[in-house]
Design an enzyme around this catalytic site. Sequence first.
Site, PDB file in Angstrom:
ATOM      1  N   CYS A 128     -28.176  29.027  26.326  1.00 34.49           N
ATOM      2  CA  CYS A 128     -26.754  29.051  25.981  1.00 34.49           C
ATOM      3  C   CYS A 128     -26.228  27.619  25.775  1.00 34.49           C
ATOM      4  O   CYS A 128     -26.518  27.000  24.765  1.00 34.49           O
ATOM      5  CB  CYS A 128     -25.956  29.817  27.033  1.00 34.49           C
ATOM      6  SG  CYS A 128     -24.326  30.338  26.441  1.00 34.49           S
ATOM      7  N   HIS A 233     -28.827  34.795  27.307  1.00 36.71           N
ATOM      8  CA  HIS A 233     -29.226  34.536  28.694  1.00 36.71           C
ATOM      9  C   HIS A 233     -30.365  35.476  29.083  1.00 36.71           C
ATOM     10  O   HIS A 233     -30.129  36.604  29.534  1.00 36.71           O
ATOM     11  CB  HIS A 233     -28.043  34.744  29.645  1.00 36.71           C
ATOM     12  CG  HIS A 233     -27.006  33.685  29.570  1.00 36.71           C
ATOM     13  ND1 HIS A 233     -26.911  32.667  30.505  1.00 36.71           N
ATOM     14  CD2 HIS A 233     -26.014  33.464  28.673  1.00 36.71           C
ATOM     15  CE1 HIS A 233     -25.896  31.875  30.187  1.00 36.71           C
ATOM     16  NE2 HIS A 233     -25.343  32.335  29.077  1.00 36.71           N
ATOM     17  N   GLU A 235     -32.142  35.362  31.630  1.00 35.46           N
ATOM     18  CA  GLU A 235     -32.203  35.541  33.088  1.00 35.46           C
ATOM     19  C   GLU A 235     -31.388  36.739  33.559  1.00 35.46           C
ATOM     20  O   GLU A 235     -31.563  37.196  34.700  1.00 35.46           O
ATOM     21  CB  GLU A 235     -31.724  34.265  33.799  1.00 35.46           C
ATOM     22  CG  GLU A 235     -30.229  33.988  33.717  1.00 35.46           C
ATOM     23  CD  GLU A 235     -29.802  33.229  32.481  1.00 35.46           C
ATOM     24  OE1 GLU A 235     -28.693  32.649  32.500  1.00 35.46           O
ATOM     25  OE2 GLU A 235     -30.564  33.217  31.497  1.00 35.46           O
TER      26      GLU A 235
END
Length: 270
Positions: A128, A233, A235
């Site tokens: 990001c 993202h 994650e």
Amino acid sequence: MPDALLIGISARIYHPGEPVADTSGIFTKTLHYLEQSVAHWVLRRGVLPMMIPAIESEGLIRPGEVRLTDYARHLDALVLQGGNDVAPQTYGEEPLHPDWSGDRVRDRYEIGLFRAFVAAGKPVLGICRGCQLINVALGGTLYQDIATQVPEAIAHRDLVRYDQQFHPVNLVPDSRLAQLYDGTTRAEINSIHHQAIKTLGKDLAIEALGVPDGIVEAVRWRGPSYVFGMQWHPEFMAQRQFHPGQLDGEPILQDFLDAARERKHRTSNN
């Protein structure tokens, strides 16, 4: 784990608001922190993630005896995590709105980190803001606010839905990213950003574009070492059970870690 990969992760920075109250409360302190989901995404057997504290000679943070080049020498790779906007002054512009002024202290710190790891030939992965930072560090510019500067674009951020905001992307055919997904040409990603790449940095290649607006969503450096940035993202993977069509971040992480292992092995054999 004597042979573990040591993966440095850039710090997010909390700056105390002005004026700072004359108390000893935590929010009167400058904080460096690591988002748990990023650490857990990188953490696995044989891999040890660690946050790299910011060090600089200007602004709020005073340098010690350690330099950012020391981290690049001892660590195997770098992850630039998400967070506050990149300051427009960092790429030669003025903020179009006070809310988009960004964090110049963090910009200087992360650009220094990026250059140190690239100079050392160590892999760099940007998430990001990290993707945007890579672009700016290589001489590119950003849209300060997609909705304002690209009014025909789809919504790339929803503060209510946050990590449940998704949209499709096209993976550039024959790019490394498409190869990681067996030639996949379209996928869905989460989207939590209001800024984006405007002009590309030197020697960056686009590897994913937003659908239908063509906003740049992933870039890779064509230089001699591994540098990859993505706007989404990876994650935030717990949500896959609720949104199974989302692009799995595991191939990207494995490719990054493989590059770090290869670099470490090559260095140890010299």
